[in-house]
Design a protein around this motif. Structure first.
Motif, PDB file in Angstrom:
ATOM      1  N   GLY A 172     106.079-106.179 -64.450  1.00  0.00           N
ATOM      2  CA  GLY A 172     106.741-105.610 -63.480  1.00  0.00           C
ATOM      3  C   GLY A 172     105.935-105.323 -62.441  1.00  0.00           C
ATOM      4  O   GLY A 172     106.523-105.345 -61.142  1.00  0.00           O
ATOM      5  N   ALA A 173     104.605-105.094 -62.384  1.00  0.00           N
ATOM      6  CA  ALA A 173     103.670-104.880 -61.143  1.00  0.00           C
ATOM      7  C   ALA A 173     103.631-106.375 -60.501  1.00  0.00           C
ATOM      8  O   ALA A 173     103.466-106.300 -59.206  1.00  0.00           O
ATOM      9  CB  ALA A 173     102.362-104.172 -61.609  1.00  0.00           C
ATOM     10  N   LEU A 174     103.613-107.316 -61.144  1.00  0.00           N
ATOM     11  CA  LEU A 174     103.246-108.707 -60.682  1.00  0.00           C
ATOM     12  C   LEU A 174     104.319-109.472 -60.973  1.00  0.00           C
ATOM     13  O   LEU A 174     104.281-110.781 -61.403  1.00  0.00           O
ATOM     14  CB  LEU A 174     101.928-109.192 -61.164  1.00  0.00           C
ATOM     15  N   VAL A 175     105.360-109.210 -60.331  1.00  0.00           N
ATOM     16  CA  VAL A 175     106.866-109.769 -60.690  1.00  0.00           C
ATOM     17  C   VAL A 175     106.859-111.078 -59.992  1.00  0.00           C
ATOM     18  O   VAL A 175     107.788-112.114 -60.442  1.00  0.00           O
ATOM     19  CB  VAL A 175     108.001-108.985 -60.209  1.00  0.00           C
ATOM     20  N   HIS A 176     106.108-111.139 -58.854  1.00  0.00           N
ATOM     21  CA  HIS A 176     106.182-112.502 -57.941  1.00  0.00           C
ATOM     22  C   HIS A 176     105.326-113.478 -58.747  1.00  0.00           C
ATOM     23  O   HIS A 176     105.346-114.817 -58.444  1.00  0.00           O
ATOM     24  CB  HIS A 176     105.810-112.321 -56.649  1.00  0.00           C
ATOM     25  N   LEU A 177     104.492-112.887 -59.342  1.00  0.00           N
ATOM     26  CA  LEU A 177     103.286-114.193 -60.163  1.00  0.00           C
ATOM     27  C   LEU A 177     103.572-114.586 -61.554  1.00  0.00           C
ATOM     28  O   LEU A 177     103.464-115.528 -62.110  1.00  0.00           O
ATOM     29  CB  LEU A 177     101.808-113.350 -60.122  1.00  0.00           C
ATOM     30  N   LEU A 178     104.405-113.418 -62.527  1.00  0.00           N
ATOM     31  CA  LEU A 178     105.030-113.585 -63.717  1.00  0.00           C
ATOM     32  C   LEU A 178     106.509-113.751 -63.951  1.00  0.00           C
ATOM     33  O   LEU A 178     106.796-113.054 -64.618  1.00  0.00           O
ATOM     34  CB  LEU A 178     104.194-112.378 -64.323  1.00  0.00           C
ATOM     35  N   GLU A 179     107.046-114.674 -63.074  1.00  0.00           N
ATOM     36  CA  GLU A 179     108.585-114.921 -63.216  1.00  0.00           C
ATOM     37  C   GLU A 179     109.008-115.045 -64.589  1.00  0.00           C
ATOM     38  O   GLU A 179     109.887-115.146 -65.065  1.00  0.00           O
ATOM     39  CB  GLU A 179     108.895-115.483 -61.902  1.00  0.00           C
ATOM     40  N   TRP A 180     107.921-115.911 -65.106  1.00  0.00           N
ATOM     41  CA  TRP A 180     108.125-116.618 -66.422  1.00  0.00           C
ATOM     42  C   TRP A 180     108.045-115.644 -67.634  1.00  0.00           C
ATOM     43  O   TRP A 180     108.230-116.048 -68.800  1.00  0.00           O
ATOM     44  CB  TRP A 180     107.240-117.975 -66.662  1.00  0.00           C
ATOM     45  N   SER A 181     107.435-114.555 -67.322  1.00  0.00           N
ATOM     46  CA  SER A 181     107.252-113.680 -68.700  1.00  0.00           C
ATOM     47  C   SER A 181     108.349-113.399 -69.083  1.00  0.00           C
ATOM     48  O   SER A 181     109.366-112.799 -68.538  1.00  0.00           O
ATOM     49  CB  SER A 181     106.575-112.423 -67.949  1.00  0.00           C
ATOM     50  N   PRO A 182     108.596-113.469 -70.575  1.00  0.00           N
ATOM     51  CA  PRO A 182     109.768-113.056 -71.256  1.00  0.00           C
ATOM     52  C   PRO A 182     110.089-111.537 -71.008  1.00  0.00           C
ATOM     53  O   PRO A 182     111.332-111.234 -71.161  1.00  0.00           O
ATOM     54  CB  PRO A 182     109.226-113.042 -72.594  1.00  0.00           C
ATOM     55  N   SER A 183     109.124-110.597 -70.771  1.00  0.00           N
ATOM     56  CA  SER A 183     109.605-109.224 -70.448  1.00  0.00           C
ATOM     57  C   SER A 183     110.300-109.165 -68.997  1.00  0.00           C
ATOM     58  O   SER A 183     111.086-108.052 -68.901  1.00  0.00           O
ATOM     59  CB  SER A 183     108.468-108.382 -70.337  1.00  0.00           C
ATOM     60  N   GLN A 184     110.579-110.217 -68.475  1.00  0.00           N
ATOM     61  CA  GLN A 184     111.246-110.315 -67.154  1.00  0.00           C
ATOM     62  C   GLN A 184     112.693-110.336 -67.461  1.00  0.00           C
ATOM     63  O   GLN A 184     113.641-110.187 -66.855  1.00  0.00           O
ATOM     64  CB  GLN A 184     110.516-111.377 -66.082  1.00  0.00           C
ATOM     65  N   LEU A 185     112.843-110.798 -68.719  1.00  0.00           N
ATOM     66  CA  LEU A 185     114.404-111.124 -69.161  1.00  0.00           C
ATOM     67  C   LEU A 185     115.160-109.819 -69.010  1.00  0.00           C
ATOM     68  O   LEU A 185     116.369-109.693 -68.879  1.00  0.00           O
ATOM     69  CB  LEU A 185     114.326-111.708 -70.532  1.00  0.00           C
ATOM     70  N   THR A 186     114.577-108.543 -69.284  1.00  0.00           N
ATOM     71  CA  THR A 186     115.344-107.245 -69.018  1.00  0.00           C
ATOM     72  C   THR A 186     115.837-107.386 -67.560  1.00  0.00           C
ATOM     73  O   THR A 186     116.941-106.968 -67.374  1.00  0.00           O
ATOM     74  CB  THR A 186     114.449-106.285 -69.615  1.00  0.00           C
ATOM     75  N   GLY A 187     115.082-107.615 -66.656  1.00  0.00           N
ATOM     76  CA  GLY A 187     115.230-107.590 -65.399  1.00  0.00           C
ATOM     77  C   GLY A 187     116.313-108.390 -64.715  1.00  0.00           C
ATOM     78  O   GLY A 187     117.163-108.112 -64.212  1.00  0.00           O
ATOM     79  N   TYR A 188     116.058-109.701 -65.488  1.00  0.00           N
ATOM     80  CA  TYR A 188     117.164-110.830 -65.100  1.00  0.00           C
ATOM     81  C   TYR A 188     118.486-110.560 -65.689  1.00  0.00           C
ATOM     82  O   TYR A 188     119.691-110.701 -64.979  1.00  0.00           O
ATOM     83  CB  TYR A 188     116.812-112.022 -65.754  1.00  0.00           C
ATOM     84  N   ALA A 189     118.594-109.702 -66.939  1.00  0.00           N
ATOM     85  CA  ALA A 189     119.830-109.241 -67.520  1.00  0.00           C
ATOM     86  C   ALA A 189     120.483-108.360 -66.582  1.00  0.00           C
ATOM     87  O   ALA A 189     121.671-108.398 -66.352  1.00  0.00           O
ATOM     88  CB  ALA A 189     119.524-109.029 -68.865  1.00  0.00           C
ATOM     89  N   SER A 190     119.754-107.313 -66.057  1.00  0.00           N
ATOM     90  CA  SER A 190     120.580-106.376 -64.964  1.00  0.00           C
ATOM     91  C   SER A 190     120.835-107.055 -63.933  1.00  0.00           C
ATOM     92  O   SER A 190     121.671-106.639 -63.370  1.00  0.00           O
ATOM     93  CB  SER A 190     119.243-105.297 -64.888  1.00  0.00           C
ATOM     94  N   SER A 191     120.131-107.910 -63.237  1.00  0.00           N
ATOM     95  CA  SER A 191     120.668-108.640 -62.007  1.00  0.00           C
ATOM     96  C   SER A 191     121.928-109.254 -62.285  1.00  0.00           C
ATOM     97  O   SER A 191     122.675-109.451 -61.638  1.00  0.00           O
ATOM     98  CB  SER A 191     119.312-109.662 -61.702  1.00  0.00           C
ATOM     99  N   LEU A 192     121.968-110.094 -63.546  1.00  0.00           N
ATOM    100  CA  LEU A 192     123.382-110.483 -64.014  1.00  0.00           C
ATOM    101  C   LEU A 192     124.429-109.316 -63.802  1.00  0.00           C
ATOM    102  O   LEU A 192     125.502-109.882 -63.271  1.00  0.00           O
ATOM    103  CB  LEU A 192     123.108-111.360 -65.069  1.00  0.00           C
ATOM    104  N   LEU A 193     124.303-108.443 -64.286  1.00  0.00           N
ATOM    105  CA  LEU A 193     125.402-107.510 -64.342  1.00  0.00           C
ATOM    106  C   LEU A 193     125.333-106.866 -63.045  1.00  0.00           C
ATOM    107  O   LEU A 193     126.679-106.442 -62.630  1.00  0.00           O
ATOM    108  CB  LEU A 193     124.739-106.293 -65.407  1.00  0.00           C
TER     109      LEU A 193
END
Length: 259
Positions: free
Chosen positions: A200-221
């Motif tokens: 979450g803190a390094l979102v622009h460097l770790l876009e491929w992190s699986p934990s980002q999937l939660t944020g991507y799901a929220s973006s879809l909704l």
């Protein structure tokens, strides 16, 4: 294949005996429906409880259906992760400590079948519980606010399911590596928390992190579209699951043979 099927059926029966097929889905349902109900009845509840100065007006803007559904889904990345870790941390470590694992493996049972059958049982429990709970969230959001297209609901469900599968696999890995279920659970929970905070803190460097999937799901909704890094993050999550399963078998076999 028959050996694996027998071990898988044993795991299913064990989860029924431990009531996991009852309390985990029920907990996920309660987590899911709490968010739309709380958002819808927040203003009447505040007015009923009182405590505001006379003449004061407490105007709460009505959230969008996507925001409510995303907020409900986020419950599974916090309390849901805790439930998964607590229900999985002793799946192997507990049997090693009690001697049940040694009794099973003294027969011609492969370590791969033993580990993967337990993992598959946990995955099935998590995916079904998440689907039932999230479906309840979607239904109440539609009834109280507005209906989100089922396609967006299902895509966001899959993204969360992949992340929770990573968490479960991490827990299985530490359960296979350690004798103490509590330690396996603590390390798994701490690791999931640290990864989420760093991602979450390094979102622009770790876009491929699986934990980002939660944020991507929220973006879809909320925004109606998936970020470009959704597929890489999903593939990395699946790769991590495969690697951790392989390592779980190797480490578990080494420790059992050494003992």
């Amino acid at each position: 294949m028959r050996q694996w099927s027998t071990l898988f059926q044993k795991e299913m029966l064990e989860m029924w005996r431990n009531f996991k097929w009852i309390w985990v889905p029920i907990t996920f349902i309660l987590l899911g429906v709490s968010e739309p109900l709380t958002n819808y009845y927040m203003e009447p509840l505040l007015n009923a409880l009182g405590g505001l100065p006379e003449g004061a007006v407490f105007d709460i803007p009505t959230p969008s259906a996507g925001a409510v559904l995303a907020s409900g889904l986020s419950q599974y990345s916090t309390i849901g992760v805790l439930i998964i870790v607590l229900s999985t941390m002793g799946v192997i470590a507990g049997e090693r400590k009690s001697g049940v694992a040694a009794m099973i493996l003294v027969k011609p049972v492969s370590y791969l079948s033993y580990i993967t059958a337990k993992w598959a049982g946990g995955i099935l429990l998590v995916w079904i519980s998440l689907f039932i709970g999230y479906l309840a969230t979607w239904y109440y959001t539609g009834q109280l606010f507005d209906w989100i297209p089922f396609g967006e609901f299902f895509q966001s469900y899959l993204l969360y399911a992949i992340w929770l599968s990573v968490v479960l696999t991490v827990t299985v890995f530490f359960s296979a590596s350690l004798m103490a279920p509590g330690m396996a659970g603590f390390i798994s929970l701490a690791l999931a928390l640290v990864v989420s905070i760093i991602s979450g803190a390094l979102v622009h460097l770790l876009e491929w992190s699986p934990s980002q999937l939660t944020g991507y799901a929220s973006s879809l909704l909320t925004a109606g579209e998936l970020p470009d890094d959704t597929l890489p993050a999903s593939l990395v999550g699946i790769l991590i699951i495969a690697i951790l399963l392989w390592l779980s078998v190797l480490i578990f076999k080494k420790k059992e043979l050494a003992s």
